[in-house]
Design an enzyme around this catalytic site. Structure first.
Site, PDB file in Angstrom:
ATOM      1  CG  HIS A  53      -2.126  -1.007   0.777  1.00 26.49           C
ATOM      2  ND1 HIS A  53      -2.122  -2.306   1.222  1.00 26.49           N
ATOM      3  CD2 HIS A  53      -3.174  -0.905  -0.062  1.00 26.49           C
ATOM      4  CE1 HIS A  53      -3.141  -2.940   0.686  1.00 26.49           C
ATOM      5  NE2 HIS A  53      -3.799  -2.119  -0.096  1.00 26.49           N
ATOM      6  NE  ARG A 106     -11.179  -2.290  -2.297  1.00 26.99           N
ATOM      7  CZ  ARG A 106      -9.880  -2.551  -2.432  1.00 26.99           C
ATOM      8  NH1 ARG A 106      -9.478  -3.464  -3.288  1.00 26.99           N
ATOM      9  NH2 ARG A 106      -8.996  -1.894  -1.741  1.00 26.99           N
ATOM     10  CD  GLU A 117      -9.680  -8.616  -3.675  1.00 23.96           C
ATOM     11  OE1 GLU A 117      -8.593  -8.030  -3.770  1.00 23.96           O
ATOM     12  OE2 GLU A 117     -10.647  -8.149  -3.035  1.00 23.96           O
ATOM     13  CG  ASP A 165      -5.382  -9.133  -2.122  1.00 22.19           C
ATOM     14  OD1 ASP A 165      -4.395  -9.354  -1.398  1.00 22.19           O
ATOM     15  OD2 ASP A 165      -6.166  -8.196  -1.926  1.00 22.19           O
ATOM     16  NE  ARG A 213      -1.016  -6.602  -1.612  1.00 18.22           N
ATOM     17  CZ  ARG A 213      -2.197  -6.009  -1.856  1.00 18.22           C
ATOM     18  NH1 ARG A 213      -3.307  -6.725  -1.890  1.00 18.22           N
ATOM     19  NH2 ARG A 213      -2.277  -4.739  -2.105  1.00 18.22           N
ATOM     20  CB  CYS A 238      -8.918  -2.182 -10.018  1.00 16.70           C
ATOM     21  SG  CYS A 238      -9.537  -3.377  -8.825  1.00 16.70           S
TER      22      CYS A 238
END
Ligand code: PEP
Ligand code: MG
Length: 572
Positions: free
Chosen positions: A190, A332, A431, A455, A465, A502
């Site tokens: 992130h 989302r 995902e 994901d 990740r 996305c």
């Protein structure tokens, strides 16, 4: 002496600036008795003053940058420091029981944190988080540990840290934070995503950067290649890189106001932007975005000290929808849990939080919290086309239940006479591998899919990740991932639905030819990747991308797939 280190380029751009070392050493409360009570008390009082000054400064900055409401958080924090009851308690522990200052504060703070935390009331739970925040700052001062406030940085720096949490990244002011370099993380963490939306260069996964820099060092970073140089020997090399970066950006300028068309005239692909807050819309539009393919609503929750109310959320969603001026905005629903935590809500401790109580699993369990969001989204849909998208869907029943809950909220609003948009679409993230494999069945119920490759790859390859140690398994171009993408896209098309992506893969130059060939309809990415994507599409015909994709699906390895892509692109 100059030192070169290589990491993962996580956000393009070149930066050269002084380091700002964010070295948050963990707090270890010493157990020794105070030997000099007066000195102990003097240290505690001086620390309270320092913390108070910090909070006053933070309040001023927050007022300018984030508005009056956020600034009030720091006012509340300052009032905790001034609370006479708490101060009396820890002073007594020092005076009467010979406690050292840090231990006294920590013991009193823990008592309040536990007391507030145990109350069945969100207001008091928030107070527990406040007490923790403030007393940690105070204890850092008492123990003479460094205290970092990213929001107060007021000179040009590159931030060097072990890791940056999403909320730390959100505090950064791009005017002064010229870039960042972290020991951990990769392109899909992130911190990387935030860096790209702030348009500041970042290199992650450097492993040893924090132990290699010292105060006053100068750092040069290349956010595309992942190269980092401490105290660069040859500044000219870096100046040249910066110029080249600027030149490439200038070349892409011609695509800013062009429509997205392939070389053979196919004009149905859509390039969109990913955003984390209403203020990111400007970047999407400036970069020629044709919609918002992912609004990560969790940032509204993380950058807050309480669950945002229906009204607060409505204001944010409505602003985005209006600013997008008739272009589709996919929002989302809350994707919290995993690495995304809330300061005001305690998630249960789990062995594998990424596989645990998160996203749709949490919101469908806490419909009281979910309802505020769904109502806000539905109300915002009256102002332009909106897609509501559920994260982390694994089963058809889960999707159907979330969709039904949304439709029930819609009926309730309509009964109240509140307008809801006619163009509303209800879709889902793909995902989790289970959703990709079963896409054809999901497509009977969902209006659209958006593949979350960040994901999907970690779950397919069973490779965290965020983990440096297994990053070699994070392979977007592995044929197994391509096959899952094919099932997803074909599943959607079979039922007349559209399929987007996305995850970060959607904006990767090497991925775009493959995705075109697989028939992906919508590509949502960091705003700064849109022009490059458009330039790539303009060079390719549909037929050649389809041939590429078909060959890639037959490959055995990532390397073979990438070789096919590079061979094709080298002829362009
Ligand atoms: C994804 O998983 O690809 C995605 C877009 O969601 P996030 O990165 O927020 O988990
Ligand atoms: Mg995800």
């Amino acid at each position: 002496m100059s030192i070169k280190i290589n990491g993962t380029g996580a956000s393009n751009g070149i930066a050269v600036a002084k380091v700002y070392i964010l070295d948050e050493q963990p707090i270890v409360i010493p157990d020794n008795k105070a030997s000099d009570i007066e000195a102990e008390l003097a240290n505690v009082n001086a620390s309270i003053e320092k913390a108070k000054t910090d909070l006053e400064n933070l309040q001023v900055i927050a007022r300018e940058k984030l508005g009056e409401e956020k600034a009030a958080i720091f006012e509340a924090h300052a009032s905790i420091l001034q609370d006479p009851a708490m101060a009396e308690e820890f002073t007594a522990l020092i005076k009467d029981n010979n406690y050292n200052g840090a231990k006294a504060i920590s013991e009193v703070a823990n008592k309040y944190i536990e007391m507030f935390g145990a109350m069945d009331d969100d207001y008091f739970k928030e107070r527990a988080a406040d007490v923790k925040d403030v007393t940690e700052r105070l204890i850092r001062y008492v123990l003479k540990l460094p205290v970092a406030d990213l929001a107060t940085i007021s000179e040009e720096v590159i931030i060097v840290a072990e890791d940056l949490t999403p909320s730390q990244t959100a505090q950064l002011n791009p005017k002064f934070a010229k870039g960042f370099a972290c020991n951990v993380g990769g392109r899909t963490s992130h911190a990387a995503i935030m860096a790209r939306s702030l348009e500041i260069p970042a290199v992650l996964g450097l492993k040893t950067i924090l132990s290699s820099v010292k105060e006053n060092d100068v750092l040069a970073i290349d956010g595309a290649t992942g190269e980092v140089e401490i105290n660069p020997e040859n500044k000219d090399v870096w100046n040249k890189k910066a110029e080249e970066f600027k030149a490439e950006k200038a070349l892409l300028e011609e695509f800013r106001n062009k429509s997205t068309v392939t070389k053979d005239g196919y004009d149905k692909f859509i390039l969109e932007g990913n955003i984390g807050s209403p203020k990111d819309v400007a970047g999407v539009l400036e970069n020629g975005g044709e919609g918002v393919g992912l609004f990560r609503s969790e940032f509204l929750y993380m950058d807050n000290d309480h669950f945002p109310t229906e009204e607060e959320q409505f204001a944010a969603y409505k602003q985005v929808v209006q600013d997008m001026g008739g272009k589709l905005t996919v929002i989302r629903t809350l994707d919290i849990g995993g690495d995304k935590k809330l300061s005001y809500f305690a998630f249960p401790e789990e062995m594998n939080p990424f596989l645990g109580y998160r996203a749709i699993r949490f919101t469908m369990d806490r419909k009281d919290i979910f309802k505020d969001q769904i109502r806000a989204l539905l109300r915002a849909s009256a102002f332009g086309p909106v897609g509501i998208m559920f994260p982390m869907i694994a089963t058809v029943d889960e999707f159907k239940a979330a969709k039904q809950f949304t439709l029930d909220c819609k009926a309730e609003l309509e009964k109240e006479g509140v307008a809801v948009g006619a163009d509303l679409e209800i879709g889902m993230m793909v995902e989790i591998p289970a959703a990709a494999v079963n896409a054809e069945n999901f497509a009977k119920h969902a209006d659209f899919f958006s593949v979350g490759t960040n994901d999907l790859i970690q779950y397919t390859m069973a490779a965290d990740r965020m983990s440096e140690n297994v990053s070699y398994l994070y392979q977007p171009y592995n044929p197994s991932i391509l096959r899952l993408l094919k099932m997803t896209i074909d599943g959607a098309h079979k039922h007349g639905k559209w399929a987007g992506m996305c995850g970060e893969m959607a904006g990767e130059p090497d991925a775009i030819p493959l995705l075109m060939g697989l028939g992906l309809d919508a590509y949502s990415m960091s705003a700064t990747s849109i022009l490059k994507a458009r330039s790539i599409m303009a060079k390719l015909t549909l037929a050649e991308t389809q041939e590429l994709a078909n060959k890639a699906l037959e490959c055995e390895t990532t390397e073979q797939v990438l070789e096919l892509v590079h061979n094709l692109m080298s002829t362009k």
